[in-house]
Design a protein around this motif. Structure first.
Motif, mmCIF file in Angstrom:
data_model
loop_
_atom_site.group_PDB
_atom_site.id
_atom_site.type_symbol
_atom_site.label_atom_id
_atom_site.label_comp_id
_atom_site.label_asym_id
_atom_site.label_seq_id
_atom_site.Cartn_x
_atom_site.Cartn_y
_atom_site.Cartn_z
ATOM 1 N N GLN A 387 82.283 34.699 31.878
ATOM 2 C CA GLN A 387 81.533 34.061 32.986
ATOM 3 C C GLN A 387 80.076 34.030 32.459
ATOM 4 N N ALA A 388 79.492 35.107 31.744
ATOM 5 C CA ALA A 388 78.049 34.945 31.469
ATOM 6 C C ALA A 388 77.946 33.766 30.324
ATOM 7 N N VAL A 389 78.866 33.821 29.547
ATOM 8 C CA VAL A 389 78.690 32.794 28.458
ATOM 9 C C VAL A 389 78.948 31.287 29.021
ATOM 10 N N ALA A 390 79.917 31.232 30.039
ATOM 11 C CA ALA A 390 79.741 29.718 30.542
ATOM 12 C C ALA A 390 78.331 29.484 31.518
ATOM 13 N N ASN A 391 78.013 30.600 32.130
ATOM 14 C CA ASN A 391 76.447 30.305 32.919
ATOM 15 C C ASN A 391 75.322 30.161 31.798
ATOM 16 N N ARG A 392 75.619 30.690 30.832
ATOM 17 C CA ARG A 392 74.506 30.516 29.551
ATOM 18 C C ARG A 392 74.570 29.021 29.204
ATOM 19 N N ALA A 393 75.903 28.540 29.032
ATOM 20 C CA ALA A 393 75.794 27.028 28.693
ATOM 21 C C ALA A 393 75.441 26.131 29.668
ATOM 22 N N ARG A 394 75.525 26.485 30.941
ATOM 23 C CA ARG A 394 75.259 25.671 32.000
ATOM 24 C C ARG A 394 73.391 25.792 32.023
ATOM 25 N N ALA A 395 72.946 26.992 31.767
ATOM 26 C CA ALA A 395 71.682 27.058 31.705
ATOM 27 C C ALA A 395 70.932 26.566 30.854
ATOM 28 N N GLU A 396 71.714 26.457 29.613
ATOM 29 C CA GLU A 396 71.023 25.681 28.330
ATOM 30 C C GLU A 396 70.927 24.255 28.785
ATOM 31 N N THR A 397 72.137 23.731 29.214
ATOM 32 C CA THR A 397 72.008 22.269 29.746
ATOM 33 C C THR A 397 70.777 22.153 30.642
ATOM 34 N N GLY A 398 70.857 23.047 31.628
ATOM 35 C CA GLY A 398 69.682 22.745 32.606
ATOM 36 C C GLY A 398 68.360 23.016 32.048
ATOM 37 N N ASP A 399 67.960 23.632 31.127
ATOM 38 C CA ASP A 399 66.850 23.856 30.506
ATOM 39 C C ASP A 399 66.584 22.624 29.703
ATOM 40 N N ILE A 400 67.263 21.879 29.013
ATOM 41 C CA ILE A 400 67.245 20.796 28.280
ATOM 42 C C ILE A 400 66.965 19.603 29.282
ATOM 43 N N ILE A 401 67.539 19.565 30.389
ATOM 44 C CA ILE A 401 67.520 18.592 31.721
ATOM 45 C C ILE A 401 66.055 18.681 32.034
ATOM 46 N N GLU A 402 65.387 19.954 32.209
ATOM 47 C CA GLU A 402 64.148 20.041 32.551
ATOM 48 C C GLU A 402 63.033 20.000 31.695
ATOM 49 N N ALA A 403 63.223 20.287 30.274
ATOM 50 C CA ALA A 403 62.424 19.851 29.385
ATOM 51 C C ALA A 403 62.227 18.491 28.917
ATOM 52 N N LEU A 404 63.273 17.565 29.358
ATOM 53 C CA LEU A 404 63.350 16.268 29.198
ATOM 54 C C LEU A 404 62.984 15.362 30.476
ATOM 55 N N SER A 405 62.636 16.062 31.461
ATOM 56 C CA SER A 405 62.218 15.567 32.879
ATOM 57 C C SER A 405 63.204 14.956 33.371
ATOM 58 N N LYS A 406 64.417 15.406 33.342
ATOM 59 C CA LYS A 406 65.499 14.473 33.898
ATOM 60 C C LYS A 406 66.122 14.975 35.208
ATOM 61 N N GLY A 407 65.507 16.083 35.824
ATOM 62 C CA GLY A 407 65.817 16.949 37.097
ATOM 63 C C GLY A 407 64.963 16.181 38.014
ATOM 64 N N GLU A 408 64.898 16.825 39.107
ATOM 65 C CA GLU A 408 64.028 16.518 40.142
ATOM 66 C C GLU A 408 62.555 16.435 39.943
ATOM 67 N N ARG A 409 61.910 15.427 40.249
ATOM 68 C CA ARG A 409 60.519 15.401 39.603
ATOM 69 C C ARG A 409 59.527 14.767 40.713
ATOM 70 N N ILE A 410 58.250 15.069 40.286
ATOM 71 C CA ILE A 410 57.393 14.232 41.171
ATOM 72 C C ILE A 410 56.743 13.121 40.350
ATOM 73 N N SER A 411 56.612 11.798 40.818
ATOM 74 C CA SER A 411 55.983 10.800 40.268
ATOM 75 C C SER A 411 55.083 10.239 41.116
ATOM 76 N N VAL A 412 53.745 9.842 40.311
ATOM 77 C CA VAL A 412 52.926 8.949 40.964
ATOM 78 C C VAL A 412 53.296 7.818 41.234
ATOM 79 N N ILE A 413 53.081 7.325 42.566
ATOM 80 C CA ILE A 413 53.163 5.936 43.090
ATOM 81 C C ILE A 413 51.760 5.123 43.083
ATOM 82 N N GLU A 414 50.932 5.919 43.589
ATOM 83 C CA GLU A 414 49.628 5.091 43.454
ATOM 84 C C GLU A 414 48.550 6.187 43.330
ATOM 85 N N GLN A 415 47.757 5.788 42.192
ATOM 86 C CA GLN A 415 46.747 6.528 41.793
ATOM 87 C C GLN A 415 45.514 6.367 42.723
ATOM 88 N N ALA A 416 44.587 7.469 42.925
ATOM 89 C CA ALA A 416 43.542 7.356 43.600
ATOM 90 C C ALA A 416 42.373 6.245 43.138
#
Length: 538
Positions: A387-416
């Motif tokens: 189970q820990a190995v499977a969780n580590r694999a999911r954690a590696e995938t999640g870390d790659i997703i966040e490193a590439l900014s493919k997860g939930e993110r905040i974007s600027v619609i309008e600059q000041a």
């Protein structure tokens, strides 16, 4: 009671100078504030919280913080004392104010002022089952439009950086945790495996998987012991019969064929009876009638053989025959004893082996329980490891997703951008508010003066207080000169009040303390009033 409006209107006209003085004063204050308060600009930027770029069914992020909670955490981290002081120094927000006052602001003043002027508001999100986009409005108020836009964009940049830092930090910590967990469980798995191997090695003769084989060995050994016991009993019987025959006949009754050719018929008959007695003695009891008959016949034949030997003077004496028979007896007796000793030793060895097998069989249930416990712990640890190995694999995938900014993110619609028009103060509103406050104060003063005045001013007062009905009333009549003087005096007073208010405010603003600072000091002592004037900055 009939309300006498004409009387109260006359009172108002009579107290009109007070009303006008306060109204002019209030209006002067409002107009003065509208003219002296510095303009403030509010720049605003808009952000949106975007959902994951990759569906959760394919690859899920390990950061599960809700958007609202995440934004609140980001806001609190940005508005920390160190961040605000660093931003104020880097952007020189209070450079002009410090130059005017000649001394730097205290850190507490800077932090408090920036927290009041930075405004972060969230809109939308999930409410009552309705999912809407989460929008964030970030604004900053300053006396310069460029500074307001610059600080607002700086706050937006800090929010974006903090969002990336927080999400990558969470995913990195998750991955690090599961890597440590996998390493720990791997060591635990190796340790438990070594325990199982050591237990099996130390109890290899009493393991449950060889129980049936050892039971078969024990049954075979028991059968072999019974067989050896029967062989021992047979050898003991043979030995007893041999001893009995020898003690009875003096010989073992066994001669070679060459020796039989030298015997007489009587001697051959005697040998046959002795052999029959020897063979029957191994089966029948000693006092059996048949054996008694055979022994009697043998005794008779011995006497006959002895008589024939005395008559013919044979070459062989009775002592020599006895010696030959005794030597053959000893050989047969020694052979039986050797066989008995071998059987006894072999049975002892098998019995010792049976005791060992029995001990291992008795120890097998306890060993089975201990081994089952070790294997169950090993299986549980292995399940945790998988189970820990499977969780580590999911954690590696999640870390790659966040490193590439493919997860939930905040974007600027309008600059000041720097606003063209100031957002405050609202000068017409301030002037109107000053006029309204002055009028209210004037009316309040008139009411207060009339409540405190107890003089008789109309016929109804004479009737109510003295219970006397007057015949008539004569009003106070002012001459034209009095009226002119009164009006000039009123105009002078009003002009003086207006000039005094304007002049006083100008003197205070330029030589004592700026009006906006004065308002700040007043508002600090009135915490319940939700009104703020931004501090002057660069």
């Amino acid at each position: 009671m009939i309300l006498d409006l004409s009387f109260y209107f006359a009172l108002f006209v009579r107290r009109l100078p007070y009303f006008l003085i306060l109204t002019v004063a209030g209006t002067a204050v409002g107009v003065g504030l509208a003219l002296t308060l510095p303009p403030t600009f509010q720049a605003e930027a808009r952000l949106v919280v975007e959902s994951e770029q990759i569906p959760d069914e394919l690859a899920a992020s390990t950061v599960r913080t809700e958007a609202s909670e995440q934004l609140q955490i980001i806001e609190q981290r940005i508005l920390t004392r160190d961040n605000l002081l660093e931003m104020a120094n880097r952007l020189n927000i209070y450079a002009n104010r410090e130059a005017e006052e000649g001394e730097p602001l205290r850190p507490d003043q800077i932090v408090s002022d920036l927290r009041e002027r930075i405004d972060i508001r969230m809109r939308g999100g999930s409410r009552r089952g309705t999912v809407n986009a989460t929008l964030v409005d970030v604004s900053f108020t300053a006396s310069s439009s460029a500074l307001a836009a610059r600080v607002t964009n700086e706050v937006v940049t800090l929010m974006l950086e903090e969002n990336v830092r927080m999400r990558t930090g969470v995913s990195g910590q998750t991955l690090e945790f599961f890597e440590q967990e996998v390493a720990r469980l791997d060591e635990e798995l190796a340790r438990r495996g070594a325990q199982i191997i050591a237990f099996q090695e130390s109890n290899k003769e009493a393991l449950p998987d060889s129980l049936e084989f050892r039971r078969g060995q024990l049954a075979a050994a028991q059968e072999r012991v019974l067989q050896l016991t029967r062989e021992e009993a047979a050898l003991l019987d043979r030995r007893q019969g041999l001893v009995t025959v020898f003690e009875t006949t003096g010989s073992v009754g066994l001669l070679a064929p060459e020796a039989r050719q030298n015997l007489t018929p009587t001697e051959l008959k005697l040998r046959e009876l002795e052999e029959r007695l020897a063979s029957s003695g191994a089966v029948l009891a000693f006092d059996n009638p048949r054996l008694r008959v055979l022994r009697a016949q043998i005794e008779a034949l011995k006497e006959q053989v002895a008589a024939e030997a005395a008559a013919t003077a044979g070459v062989t004496t009775a002592d020599q025959k006895s010696d030959a028979g005794l030597s053959l007896y000893d050989l047969q007796l020694a052979d039986l004893d050797n066989q008995l000793e071998f059987v006894v030793e072999l049975r002892s060895e098998i019995e010792a082996e049976m005791e060992l097998l029995l001990a291992t069989i008795e120890a097998t249930p306890a060993n089975a329980i201990s081994l089952d416990t070790l294997q169950r712990d090993f299986a549980a640890t292995r399940e945790q490891y998988d189970q820990a190995v499977a969780n580590r694999a999911r954690a590696e995938t999640g870390d790659i997703i966040e490193a590439l900014s493919k997860g939930e993110r905040i974007s600027v619609i309008e600059q000041a951008v720097p606003p063209e028009n100031p957002t405050s103060p609202d000068r017409p509103r301030l002037a109107i508010a000053g006029l309204g406050v002055g009028m209210m104060m004037g009316l309040g003063l008139i009411v207060l003066l009339e409540l405190l005045n107890t003089a008789i001013r109309r016929p109804q007062d004479i009737v109510q207080r003295l219970d006397v009905t007057p015949l008539g009333t004569l009003p106070f009549i002012r001459t034209r000169v009095d009226r002119v003087k009164r009006r000039l005096l009123l105009i002078t007073i009003l002009a003086f009040v207006g000039v005094a208010v304007f002049g006083g405010m100008w003197v205070i603003d330029n030589y004592v303390i700026p009006i906006d600072r004065l308002f700040e000091a007043i508002l600090e002592r009135l915490p319940n009033i939700n009104f703020s004037i931004p501090a002057q900055d660069s």
